[in-house]
Design an enzyme around this catalytic site. Structure first.
Site, mmCIF file in Angstrom:
data_model
loop_
_atom_site.group_PDB
_atom_site.id
_atom_site.type_symbol
_atom_site.label_atom_id
_atom_site.label_comp_id
_atom_site.label_asym_id
_atom_site.label_seq_id
_atom_site.Cartn_x
_atom_site.Cartn_y
_atom_site.Cartn_z
ATOM 1 N N HIS A 224 68.933 48.518 30.429
ATOM 2 C CA HIS A 224 69.448 49.014 31.702
ATOM 3 C C HIS A 224 68.340 49.405 32.672
ATOM 4 O O HIS A 224 68.619 49.869 33.775
ATOM 5 C CB HIS A 224 70.371 50.215 31.438
ATOM 6 C CG HIS A 224 71.294 50.546 32.560
ATOM 7 N ND1 HIS A 224 71.256 51.753 33.234
ATOM 8 C CD2 HIS A 224 72.287 49.829 33.137
ATOM 9 C CE1 HIS A 224 72.192 51.761 34.169
ATOM 10 N NE2 HIS A 224 72.826 50.611 34.144
ATOM 11 N N LYS A 226 65.369 49.196 35.484
ATOM 12 C CA LYS A 226 65.069 48.424 36.691
ATOM 13 C C LYS A 226 63.602 48.671 37.031
ATOM 14 O O LYS A 226 63.239 49.742 37.522
ATOM 15 C CB LYS A 226 65.942 48.849 37.878
ATOM 16 C CG LYS A 226 67.413 48.472 37.759
ATOM 17 C CD LYS A 226 68.226 49.506 37.056
ATOM 18 C CE LYS A 226 69.717 49.145 37.125
ATOM 19 N NZ LYS A 226 70.491 49.886 36.119
ATOM 20 N N ASP A 231 50.517 43.232 39.916
ATOM 21 C CA ASP A 231 49.058 43.373 39.833
ATOM 22 C C ASP A 231 48.624 44.681 39.178
ATOM 23 O O ASP A 231 47.535 45.202 39.484
ATOM 24 C CB ASP A 231 48.426 43.253 41.226
ATOM 25 C CG ASP A 231 48.549 41.835 41.794
ATOM 26 O OD1 ASP A 231 48.837 40.915 41.004
ATOM 27 O OD2 ASP A 231 48.377 41.661 43.008
ATOM 28 N N HIS A 404 75.843 54.145 43.873
ATOM 29 C CA HIS A 404 75.229 53.802 42.592
ATOM 30 C C HIS A 404 73.892 54.515 42.389
ATOM 31 O O HIS A 404 73.253 54.375 41.348
ATOM 32 C CB HIS A 404 75.044 52.276 42.530
ATOM 33 C CG HIS A 404 74.747 51.744 41.182
ATOM 34 N ND1 HIS A 404 73.551 51.137 40.865
ATOM 35 C CD2 HIS A 404 75.485 51.719 40.041
ATOM 36 C CE1 HIS A 404 73.569 50.753 39.607
ATOM 37 N NE2 HIS A 404 74.721 51.097 39.075
ATOM 38 N N LYS A 406 71.164 57.105 41.400
ATOM 39 C CA LYS A 406 71.009 58.132 40.372
ATOM 40 C C LYS A 406 69.809 58.996 40.784
ATOM 41 O O LYS A 406 68.664 58.549 40.715
ATOM 42 C CB LYS A 406 70.752 57.522 38.992
ATOM 43 C CG LYS A 406 71.796 56.463 38.539
ATOM 44 C CD LYS A 406 71.347 55.089 38.891
ATOM 45 C CE LYS A 406 72.065 53.956 38.196
ATOM 46 N NZ LYS A 406 73.405 53.973 37.881
ATOM 47 N N ASP A 411 65.355 72.484 44.248
ATOM 48 C CA ASP A 411 64.615 73.478 45.049
ATOM 49 C C ASP A 411 63.669 72.864 46.078
ATOM 50 O O ASP A 411 62.607 73.433 46.390
ATOM 51 C CB ASP A 411 63.834 74.416 44.122
ATOM 52 C CG ASP A 411 64.756 75.359 43.355
ATOM 53 O OD1 ASP A 411 65.971 75.356 43.623
ATOM 54 O OD2 ASP A 411 64.263 76.083 42.467
#
Length: 486
Positions: A224, A226, A231, A404, A406, A411
């Site tokens: 899952h 991403k 380089d 979508h 996350k 603070d």
């Protein structure tokens, strides 16, 4: 003949209960949340044969013999690589903000390295900005490009990314791409993978799904993450899959997907590189450890550089670390806590931490989509609303598509961005990635995005929530029953 059938019946009865007893013992001997254990036992006893099959398919975390062997063989090399990295002492932070120090101490203890400083991090707030930035960096790549995504789907700006990758491979850039088999199943039915392989790109189907592997490896364990690495210096991570939302799941009835990514330059890209190398070797058996940071190009000494820690989860990585990090961040909050997630099915510990933060005076906001693409998750998440609303948590339901993103902001200083949903699958099972950023300016940028989400949301009040229909409450509790398995 009667005696034969009697003996056969008794043998069937004996082996049936022996099987149930054996599986029960196996369930009890695995350390997992009590709610998950009880759910599996109930399923096994209510639907015995179906429950046993389901448990062996989905109840235990097993990768398969080949991947386990790859992981075992590479671990000494990973440890040696980390020891070499630690010699680059000038890249590691020694001081953190008060709110960030607990989580950085935790991750250093569990992962063996401190946070890295001197990074340049940019928040990309739309998929269009993210895809365009990735394409530009691919066009400028000279040495290597590595990617991993859960979903890869052709169409729109993704075609520009694909063409840039093909051209990069033709000019000699080493390109390695890994995408999840289940998440990208529709893409593997197209000529896209073959087209990229023909150009010289190594394109790997991760955690392949088919009937013959059903009992050899847990099928709902997914890749899952991403990640984009270019380089060994530029990297991306966040919530976005390799899709153009204008062309993705348009018939799902939830609107366009809303995501963010972070673009990073600096030594944090090296730490992301070792995670990618681990995943690649586990899947293919090939070893490609990243080089150490280049002192000549890494912005180590920038006074305004971002201090960052990368947290990885999944088989082979420290257990429960992402959940521990989330709980630590929540308990560190003193003024404000804002969280966005498409799927809100937290563990009891996480739900209690969120509620406790609100009860001790922290301004807690959770932003979720009004509608999402999972029926079970949508209703199971609502089973948690009463507890957190009564504690004083503000719940906002995003109206302008499937949110979508996350993210966590604490603070006005500490930020967390990555692929992790606030559900059991992300917290306990999947290969996930999260970056922790200790920087006031970045937190300010993130909070602007989060408050834009709030402006496009409707706040759910406790009075309104308590007026929902009785059948909704029943459906919530039924789906909540399966929440430890979601």
């Amino acid at each position: 003949m009667t005696t034969f059938y009697t003996v056969l019946s008794w043998l069937t009865f004996f082996f049936y209960w022996l099987l149930i007893a054996g599986v029960t013992f196996r369930v009890l001997m695995h350390r997992r949340p009590v709610t998950s254990t009880m759910t599996w036992l109930l399923i096994i006893y209510i639907l015995p044969l179906v429950g046993v099959i389901a448990y062996f398919a989905f109840g235990e975390l097993h990768l398969g013999k080949r991947r386990v062997e790859h992981a075992r063989q590479m671990w000494p090399s990973v440890v040696a690589w980390l020891e070499e990295l630690k010699k680059c002492k000038h890249i590691f932070a020694k001081h953190y903000s008060d709110v960030a120090e607990p989580i950085f101490q935790l991750t250093a203890k569990r992962q063996g390295i401190n946070g890295v400083k001197g990074n340049k991090i940019q928040l990309l707030t739309t998929c269009e900005d993210s895809l365009n930035a990735i394409t530009r960096d691919i066009n400028n790549a000279r040495d290597n490009i590595e990617m991993v995504f859960y979903i890869w789907q052709s169409g729109g700006l993704v075609e520009e990314v694909t063409e840039a990758l093909i051209q990069a491979a033709k000019r000699g850039v080493k390109c390695r791409i890994m995408v999840d088999s289940a998440g990208s199943r529709s893409f593997f039915r197209t000529n896209g993978p073959a087209r990229m392989r023909a150009a010289g790109i190594e394109f790997v189907e991760s955690l392949q799904v088919n009937l013959f592997r059903f009992f050899l490896r847990r099928m709902d364990l997914r890749q899952h993450r991403k990640i984009v690495l270019i380089d060994n210096y530029i990297s991306y991570t966040g919530s976005m899959n390799m899709v153009d939302p204008r062309y993705f799941k348009q018939d799902a009835g939830v609107g366009q997907w809303i995501d963010i990514m972070v673009r990073m330059e600096g030594p944090v890209s090296t730490t992301l590189g070792i995670i990618y190398a681990f995943d690649w070797e586990m899947e293919t058996g090939e070893r490609h450890l990243p080089p150490p940071p280049d002192n000549n190009i890494m912005p180590f000494e920038q006074a305004n550089g971002h201090t960052t820690q990368v947290i990885a989860s999944g088989p082979g990585f420290p257990e429960e670390l992402i959940q521990q990090s989330l709980i630590t961040a929540i308990y560190s909050a003193r003024k404000e806590l804002v969280m966005t997630t498409p799927y809100f099915v937290p563990s009891d510990d996480l739900a209690h931490a969120i509620s406790t933060a609100a009860m001790r005076g922290v301004d807690v906001s959770i932003i979720v989509p009004r509608s999402n693409d999972s029926f079970l998750v949508r209703w199971a998440s609502r089973a948690f609303f009463t507890e957190i609303l009564e504690a004083g948590v503000k719940v906002f339901q995003f109206e302008d598509g499937l949110l979508h993103t996350k993210s966590v902001m604490v603070d006005g200083q500490l930020s967390m961005v990555g692929s992790v949903n606030l559900d059991m699958r992300s917290l306990w099972l999947n290969f996930e990635i999260t970056v922790v950023i200790d920087d006031e300016c970045f937190a300010s940028d993130l909070s602007i995005v989060q408050y834009d989400y709030i402006a496009r949301s409707t706040q759910l009040t406790l009075d309104e929530w308590e007026k929902r229909p009785f059948m909704n409450r029943v459906l919530e509790r039924l789906c909540y029953f399966f929440s430890p398995l979601l």
